[in-house]
Design an enzyme around this catalytic site. Structure first.
Site, PDB file in Angstrom:
ATOM      1  NE  ARG A 104      36.250  52.948  38.686  1.00  0.00           N
ATOM      2  CZ  ARG A 104      35.994  51.767  39.251  1.00  0.00           C
ATOM      3  NH1 ARG A 104      34.997  51.648  40.093  1.00  0.00           N
ATOM      4  NH2 ARG A 104      36.736  50.726  38.978  1.00  0.00           N
ATOM      5  CB  THR A 108      31.722  58.468  32.893  1.00  0.00           C
ATOM      6  OG1 THR A 108      33.141  58.480  33.165  1.00  0.00           O
ATOM      7  CG2 THR A 108      31.312  59.814  32.332  1.00  0.00           C
ATOM      8  CG  ASP A 200      43.052  51.059  48.568  1.00  0.00           C
ATOM      9  OD1 ASP A 200      44.271  51.169  48.318  1.00  0.00           O
ATOM     10  OD2 ASP A 200      42.183  51.681  47.934  1.00  0.00           O
ATOM     11  CG  ASP A 203      44.472  53.469  51.170  1.00  0.00           C
ATOM     12  OD1 ASP A 203      45.075  54.410  50.613  1.00  0.00           O
ATOM     13  OD2 ASP A 203      43.237  53.451  51.319  1.00  0.00           O
TER      14      ASP A 203
END
Length: 209
Positions: A104, A108, A200, A203
């Site tokens: 990402r 933006t 996550d 992770d």
């Protein structure tokens, strides 16, 4: 509009309960992700078409069934999607595997491709795009757009936990792609994590923080 199929199989629901727990360590988490992916694959391939073929048993010739038409491909979204691949290959070992990597952009917030390697005949295959979590839907929608741009027409998306926001984005951008989810959770929090979710996934699969 695409179909959204929430898996209600008791074994899937039981194992999702285990991976949600904060005390579940990486080793068990990895194993459970693979098991859930295998069980979901069993359910998600229910609609595959069959063809009649003649075979020979040790006793005589007979008619049997085999998968008809297009072969399958599994395309995990890196890196968490990798955790689902082996479980699916246990059921469909002849499937080819591609990989899509996205990150990402911090300014933006749009997904940016950093890696894409697909089987040479991917456009002729039925493709399962896999990622444990469907949160905002940005990465998943972008990955499917990449596949379509490369000529892939038959795509299904599989995740273990989905948020309503992700389902909405996927249906808006890819109304032709059916979604298979192990659980549909409540919402996203202000950090973009699924609630109640499991944290996550990448992770927890790879033991990183």
């Amino acid at each position: 509009m695409s179909e959204v199929k929430i898996m209600d199989h008791p074994l899937i629901q039981h194992k999702i309960g285990l991976i949600r727990r904060v005390e579940t360590g990486s080793r068990d988490f990895r194993a459970l992700i693979g098991e859930i992916a295998m069980l979901m694959c069993f359910e998600a391939t229910r609609e595959l078409k069959l063809a009649d073929i003649e075979i020979e048993t040790p006793i005589c010739k007979t008619m049997a069934k085999e998968l008809k038409g297009k072969k399958l491909a599994i395309v995990p979204i890196l890196r968490a999607g990798l955790g689902m691949v082996d479980g699916m290959l246990n059921l469909i070992p002849a499937a080819k595997v591609g990989h899509i990597g996205l990150y990402r952009d911090p300014e933006t917030l749009n997904p940016v491709e950093y890696y894409c390697k697909l089987p040479a005949d991917c456009a002729e295959r039925e493709v399962f795009v896999v990622d444990p979590m469907l949160a905002t839907g940005g990465s998943s929608a972008a990955a499917i757009t990449m596949l379509k741009n490369k000529g892939v027409k038959n795509i299904r998306f599989m995740c273990i936990i989905a948020a309503p926001e992700g389902i909405k984005k996927m249906q808006e951008e890819h109304p032709d792609v059916d979604i298979y989810a192990g659980a549909l959770d409540e919402r996203l929090n202000e950090h973009g994590y699924i609630v109640p979710g499991l944290g996550d996934a990448g992770d927890r699969i790879f033991g990183t923080k």
